[in-house]
Design a protein around this motif. Structure first.
Motif, PDB file in Angstrom:
ATOM      1  N   LEU A 198      13.720  34.944 -76.759  1.00 11.15           N
ATOM      2  CA  LEU A 198      12.839  33.845 -77.175  1.00 11.15           C
ATOM      3  C   LEU A 198      11.384  34.114 -76.822  1.00 11.15           C
ATOM      4  N   ASP A 199      11.100  34.528 -75.591  1.00  4.77           N
ATOM      5  CA  ASP A 199       9.714  34.756 -75.189  1.00  4.77           C
ATOM      6  C   ASP A 199       9.071  35.846 -76.040  1.00  4.77           C
ATOM      7  N   GLU A 200       9.839  36.907 -76.292  1.00  3.64           N
ATOM      8  CA  GLU A 200       9.312  38.021 -77.087  1.00  3.64           C
ATOM      9  C   GLU A 200       9.054  37.605 -78.532  1.00  3.64           C
ATOM     10  N   VAL A 201       9.953  36.794 -79.086  1.00  2.00           N
ATOM     11  CA  VAL A 201       9.761  36.308 -80.455  1.00  2.00           C
ATOM     12  C   VAL A 201       8.522  35.427 -80.546  1.00  2.00           C
ATOM     13  N   VAL A 202       8.402  34.500 -79.604  1.00  2.00           N
ATOM     14  CA  VAL A 202       7.255  33.581 -79.624  1.00  2.00           C
ATOM     15  C   VAL A 202       5.941  34.344 -79.455  1.00  2.00           C
ATOM     16  N   ASP A 203       5.917  35.336 -78.583  1.00  2.00           N
ATOM     17  CA  ASP A 203       4.712  36.140 -78.406  1.00  2.00           C
ATOM     18  C   ASP A 203       4.337  36.850 -79.707  1.00  2.00           C
ATOM     19  N   ALA A 204       5.342  37.404 -80.398  1.00  2.00           N
ATOM     20  CA  ALA A 204       5.086  38.122 -81.644  1.00  2.00           C
ATOM     21  C   ALA A 204       4.571  37.188 -82.738  1.00  2.00           C
TER      22      ALA A 204
ATOM     23  N   ALA B  18      21.370  26.452 -83.621  1.00  2.00           N
ATOM     24  CA  ALA B  18      21.248  25.319 -82.712  1.00  2.00           C
ATOM     25  C   ALA B  18      19.796  24.903 -82.508  1.00  2.00           C
ATOM     26  N   GLY B  19      18.876  25.565 -83.210  1.00  2.00           N
ATOM     27  CA  GLY B  19      17.497  25.120 -83.199  1.00  2.00           C
ATOM     28  C   GLY B  19      16.626  25.642 -82.073  1.00  2.00           C
ATOM     29  N   GLY B  20      17.054  26.682 -81.374  1.00  2.00           N
ATOM     30  CA  GLY B  20      16.288  27.180 -80.238  1.00  2.00           C
ATOM     31  C   GLY B  20      14.913  27.693 -80.600  1.00  2.00           C
ATOM     32  N   TYR B  21      14.832  28.543 -81.621  1.00  2.00           N
ATOM     33  CA  TYR B  21      13.525  29.052 -82.044  1.00  2.00           C
ATOM     34  C   TYR B  21      12.677  27.935 -82.653  1.00  2.00           C
ATOM     35  N   THR B  22      13.308  27.052 -83.410  1.00  2.00           N
ATOM     36  CA  THR B  22      12.585  25.939 -84.013  1.00  2.00           C
ATOM     37  C   THR B  22      11.916  25.076 -82.954  1.00  2.00           C
ATOM     38  N   ARG B  23      12.626  24.767 -81.885  1.00  2.00           N
ATOM     39  CA  ARG B  23      12.034  23.949 -80.818  1.00  2.00           C
ATOM     40  C   ARG B  23      10.802  24.626 -80.226  1.00  2.00           C
ATOM     41  N   ALA B  24      10.886  25.936 -80.036  1.00  2.00           N
ATOM     42  CA  ALA B  24       9.743  26.666 -79.487  1.00  2.00           C
ATOM     43  C   ALA B  24       8.559  26.639 -80.448  1.00  2.00           C
ATOM     44  N   MET B  25       8.832  26.749 -81.747  1.00  2.00           N
ATOM     45  CA  MET B  25       7.757  26.683 -82.744  1.00  2.00           C
ATOM     46  C   MET B  25       7.113  25.308 -82.746  1.00  2.00           C
ATOM     47  N   LEU B  26       7.934  24.260 -82.719  1.00  2.00           N
ATOM     48  CA  LEU B  26       7.417  22.894 -82.712  1.00  2.00           C
ATOM     49  C   LEU B  26       6.575  22.631 -81.467  1.00  2.00           C
ATOM     50  N   ALA B  27       7.019  23.161 -80.331  1.00  2.00           N
ATOM     51  CA  ALA B  27       6.297  22.947 -79.080  1.00  2.00           C
ATOM     52  C   ALA B  27       4.897  23.541 -79.119  1.00  2.00           C
ATOM     53  N   ARG B  28       4.694  24.516 -79.992  1.00  2.00           N
ATOM     54  CA  ARG B  28       3.371  25.146 -80.123  1.00  2.00           C
ATOM     55  C   ARG B  28       2.570  24.601 -81.295  1.00  2.00           C
ATOM     56  N   GLY B  29       3.053  23.500 -81.847  1.00  2.00           N
ATOM     57  CA  GLY B  29       2.272  22.801 -82.854  1.00  2.00           C
ATOM     58  C   GLY B  29       2.475  23.242 -84.280  1.00  2.00           C
ATOM     59  N   ALA B  30       3.521  24.031 -84.546  1.00  2.00           N
ATOM     60  CA  ALA B  30       3.770  24.494 -85.912  1.00  2.00           C
ATOM     61  C   ALA B  30       4.484  23.427 -86.733  1.00  2.00           C
ATOM     62  N   ARG B  31       4.268  23.481 -88.034  1.00  2.00           N
ATOM     63  CA  ARG B  31       5.117  22.764 -88.977  1.00  2.00           C
ATOM     64  C   ARG B  31       6.214  23.731 -89.377  1.00  2.00           C
ATOM     65  N   VAL B  32       7.467  23.322 -89.256  1.00  2.00           N
ATOM     66  CA  VAL B  32       8.589  24.256 -89.376  1.00  2.00           C
ATOM     67  C   VAL B  32       9.505  23.871 -90.530  1.00  2.00           C
TER      68      VAL B  32
END
Length: 331
Positions: free
Chosen positions: A23-29, A45-59
């Motif tokens: 997850l950390d590596e994906v978010v950094d990229a 289960a939405g793990g990457y989506t939650r990280a994207m939303l937390a950074r202000g993205a529209r997903v």
């Protein structure tokens, strides 16, 4: 090159089975900036989506499994308009996003293969860790694994096992499957394979692992989906857009590596003694990263990460390469 097999004979069940891998590596990229549009091509289960939303993205999150879409509705409500779930395969992401008038996008993330949720539900029939109906369908429609093993001829079964499971004794296993038909349960298929290949409880890897993986890949057209999905991502990414792909076995990883190598300006020459063949089209990707593997700490927390590889790249301003026909994989 042997497969690095996800989720079966050497699987360790985690107390937290739905942790997104790398997850950390994906978010950094992805380098997400608030307000950007990102695609989670494999919602799960939405793990990457939650990280994207937390950074202000529209997903926009895709999944062909209706169970995943249903489970994600609570997250849609919590996201207050920032999340749209799309019940479709990621090979269709360009058509689906175009229909919603959100092309181009700034990021596409793919986590390829079967999800932990699917493996852990015996009734879905993906795993022989627990007995269940021999199903394996991610979309819960179309040909099931039971249909395939009971209706395909011996040669076809052997081809699937050899190509998608790299099973060295594919003909022996196929012969045993045909002789044992009808087979309707995961435990029955596992027993047939073990008996055909020989199995001792202390063996490091269950011999049924390769057969289950191969049949699952075939039933769900996973390699064809990957090929089509990569091309779709190329078409929807904006210049400077980021692509992140997590794979779990060597067949997938080789496809991603080759795709990015081609699209970034070079083709394998076929021989180490010859120069690379120049690309016929302007490079559509750049900054192609080397494969990233999980750390020992992450593997200890999440055993699923053991076989994962992340590859990343950034979209150039060049046009997407001409569309090529989809593939069923290697068969």
């Amino acid at each position: 090159m042997p497969l690095s097999l996800q989720g079966e004979g050497d699987r360790v069940v985690s107390d937290a089975p739905h942790i997104p891998v790398l997850l950390d590596e994906v978010v950094d990229a992805l380098a997400i900036e608030a307000g950007e549009v990102h695609v989670d091509a494999t919602f799960g289960a939405g793990g990457y989506t939650r990280a994207m939303l937390a950074r202000g993205a529209r997903v926009f999150a895709f999944d062909r499994d209706p169970d995943a879409i249903a489970a994600g509705e609570a997250l849609v409500r919590d996201a207050d308009g920032a999340l749209t779930l799309v019940p479709a395969t990621f090979s269709a992401l360009d058509a689906e996003l175009t229909a919603r008038d959100v092309v181009p996008v700034q990021g596409v993330t793919m986590d390829i293969g079967v999800s932990s949720m699917q493996l852990d539900q015996a009734e879905r029939g993906f795993s022989f860790q627990s007995d269940g109906p021999l199903d394996m369908r991610m979309s819960q429609e179309g040909e099931s694994a039971a249909d395939f093993v009971n209706e395909a001829d011996e040669g076809r079964i052997a081809d699937v096992l050899k190509t998608y499971g790299e099973e060295p004794r594919a003909k022996r296993v196929a012969r045993a499957i045909v002789a044992a038909r009808p087979i309707t349960r995961t435990s029955e298929l596992a027993h047939v394979v073990r008996r055909a290949l020989g199995y001792k409880p202390h063996d490091k890897k269950d011999p049924a692992t390769r057969t289950f993986q191969a049949i699952r890949i075939h039933i769900n057209r996973e390699l064809g989906e990957l090929a089509d999905g990569l091309a779709a991502a190329e078409r929807v990414l904006a210049p400077g857009g980021r692509l992140a792909v997590v794979t779990f076995h060597s067949l997938e990883d080789r496809m991603v590596k080759r795709f990015l190598r081609e699209r970034s300006g070079g083709l394998p020459s076929g021989s180490r003694h010859l120069p690379e063949v120049a690309a016929k089209h302007a490079p559509s990707f750049e900054q192609v990263g080397r494969g990233v593997r999980a750390t020992e700490d992450e593997i200890a927390r999440n055993p699923r990460a053991r076989s994962a590889t992340l590859r990343t790249a950034r979209r150039t301003g060049a046009a997407a390469w001409p569309e090529t026909p989809g593939t069923e994989g290697l068969l």
